[in-house]
Design an enzyme around this catalytic site. Structure first.
Site, PDB file in Angstrom:
ATOM      1  N   HIS A  99       0.825  -1.205   0.000  1.00 35.82           N
ATOM      2  CA  HIS A  99       0.000   0.000   0.000  1.00 35.82           C
ATOM      3  C   HIS A  99       0.859   1.255   0.000  1.00 35.82           C
ATOM      4  O   HIS A  99       2.090   1.199   0.097  1.00 35.82           O
ATOM      5  CB  HIS A  99      -0.968   0.002   1.198  1.00 35.82           C
ATOM      6  CG  HIS A  99      -0.322  -0.002   2.548  1.00 35.82           C
ATOM      7  ND1 HIS A  99       0.178   1.138   3.150  1.00 35.82           N
ATOM      8  CD2 HIS A  99      -0.095  -1.014   3.434  1.00 35.82           C
ATOM      9  CE1 HIS A  99       0.665   0.837   4.343  1.00 35.82           C
ATOM     10  NE2 HIS A  99       0.533  -0.463   4.538  1.00 35.82           N
ATOM     11  N   CYS A 129       3.142  -4.733   6.871  1.00 35.18           N
ATOM     12  CA  CYS A 129       2.778  -4.506   5.482  1.00 35.18           C
ATOM     13  C   CYS A 129       3.922  -3.842   4.730  1.00 35.18           C
ATOM     14  O   CYS A 129       4.894  -3.374   5.313  1.00 35.18           O
ATOM     15  CB  CYS A 129       1.520  -3.657   5.388  1.00 35.18           C
ATOM     16  SG  CYS A 129       0.009  -4.545   5.850  1.00 35.18           S
TER      17      CYS A 129
END
Length: 430
Positions: free
Chosen positions: A203, A219
């Protein structure tokens, strides 16, 4: 839990003008992003690009230079040991690691090497590789290795922070809402791609200063311009292979190179292990029956500069590209001059105050988010305009003693992943 329980709900249908704006971003930003794109080397070779040598300008920081050249902060720092990453100085010559040995993995889809904090994308049907710097999970929230696929993609995602992350923030006095809507406060940024590895995403970020560092809860983060470019190109179903290769070896034009990155902290618990480097070198050398220079290999392993180093033949370093200076981005942020946050007791003379330097920033959104985190830590800070430059300098303090400054430095590093520079009395700027 790391990015587990991060939910990326599909955005509600937006008005036509908003959908058109999003489409324009996807079309135009890939051309503007500072991605490093290379033609794939011939079969048997695996080195791409050339390192770039530049002279820094007044008040440049490694964070500033890194983003402008498609690099992460740590990459530039380890390639230039002995240079102050926050105040390298006017005219200091530094080397940018814009050359890479491709990871030892199939050249398909996305390959992420957590040890070098870099993502490689091999577009189907195109003889090229596109590479971006990334931020990964900090120690205790490590980004996992393994293979998977892109399950879905979401523009303008919402974020539902897990209870573990909300508790961590609450302990610092930062109360997170149950759901963070799309916008500048959303740590997922404007685009997110969900992996089949449960709970993990690729992301964007609202904290671009953290790219190239271990700062996430597991992440994979990219600069806003990089995720916009990648999001537009990567189809759902793309293979994702996450590896941990601090040591790589590969050929170019008959010369064997090795590339050594600092292993992740948890991989150094038993001391420096160069067995993977030796194995990589032996595997590559056997392909062509050449004897590598083990002294050069040992030096590369100890220095960990992240630069490809030749270990056969007459070369002592890879030929450099040189630039006398590098241009400022055309979209440099306008100057802002927020008021100082706090000061120490008047009992401390100004010429005895200590400070911390967090760097200079062009991105006002990232600067605002970072300042907010520092306020939540109850650490005084101020933002100063850098004279003659479209930059904002973030200074922490003042502190009455060096011990207070060092204690604050530890807290900042633990909360943000950034280790500010210590400024002794009389060295804090305006």
């Amino acid at each position: 839990m790391p990015c587990l329980n991060l939910r990326v709900p599909r955005s509600p249908r937006r008005p036509a003008i908003a959908r058109l704006s999003a489409w324009l971003v996807l079309v135009l930003l890939p051309a503007l992003a500072p991605a490093q794109t290379f033609t794939l080397p011939p079969e048997g070779d695996s080195v791409v690009g050339r390192p770039l040598e530049i002279a820094t300008r007044y008040e440049d920081t490694f964070a500033d230079v890194a983003r402008a050249h498609g690099l992460g902060f740590r990459e530039v720092a380890v390639a230039n040991p002995g240079v102050d990453p926050w105040v390298p100085g006017e005219g200091t010559v530094i080397t940018l690691p814009t050359s890479h040995i491709l990871p030892d993995a199939p050249r398909e889809g996305i390959v992420i090497n957590v040890a070098e904090m870099r993502l490689y994308y091999y577009p189907r049907g195109r003889n090229e590789v596109i590479t971006h710097p990334i931020g990964i999970g900090r120690e205790g929230w490590a980004t996992p290795t393994g293979t998977g696929t892109i399950l879905d993609k979401t523009a303008h995602p919402s974020w539902t922070p897990p209870a573990s992350i909300r508790a961590e923030h609450a302990a610092r006095g930062d109360i997170l809402p149950a759901v963070v809507p799309p916008g500048p406060a959303n740590p997922l940024g404007d685009y997110a791609m969900r992996l089949s590895l449960p709970g993990y995403l690729i992301h964007g970020t609202n904290r671009p200063f953290g790219v190239g560092m271990r700062i996430s809860h597991g992440c994979i983060r990219l600069y806003p311009e990089d995720i916009a470019s990648l999001f537009a190109q990567v189809p759902i179903g793309t293979r994702v292979n996450i590896v941990n290769q601090p040591y790589k070896a590969g050929w170019r034009d008959g010369v064997l190179y090795v590339e050594a990155h600092p292993p992740l902290d948890e991989d150094q618990a038993g001391g420096l292990n160069t067995t993977p480097l030796v194995a990589a070198v032996i595997g590559a050398a056997e392909q062509r029956g050449l004897e590598p220079d083990w002294e050069r290999i040992r030096a590369a392993a100890l220095e960990h500069t992240g630069l490809p180093v030749p270990v056969t033949g007459e070369l002592t370093r890879m030929p450099l590209l040189r630039a006398a200076a590098w241009p400022a981005p055309a979209d440099a942020a306008p100057k802002q001059e927020p008021a100082p946050q706090a000061i120490v007791s008047a009992a401390t003379p100004r010429d005895q105050e200590w400070h911390l330097h967090m760097g200079a920033f062009r991105d006002p959104t990232g600067l605002e988010m970072l300042t907010g985190e520092l306020n939540a830590l109850r650490i005084p800070s101020r933002v100063e305009a850098v004279p003659g430059r479209d930059l904002q300098r973030l200074v922490l303090g003042p502190f009455a003693t060096a011990a207070e400054a060092m204690a604050a430095r530890v807290r900042v590093r633990e909360a943000t992943g950034i280790e500010p520079a210590l400024l002794p009395p009389g060295d804090a700027g305006s």
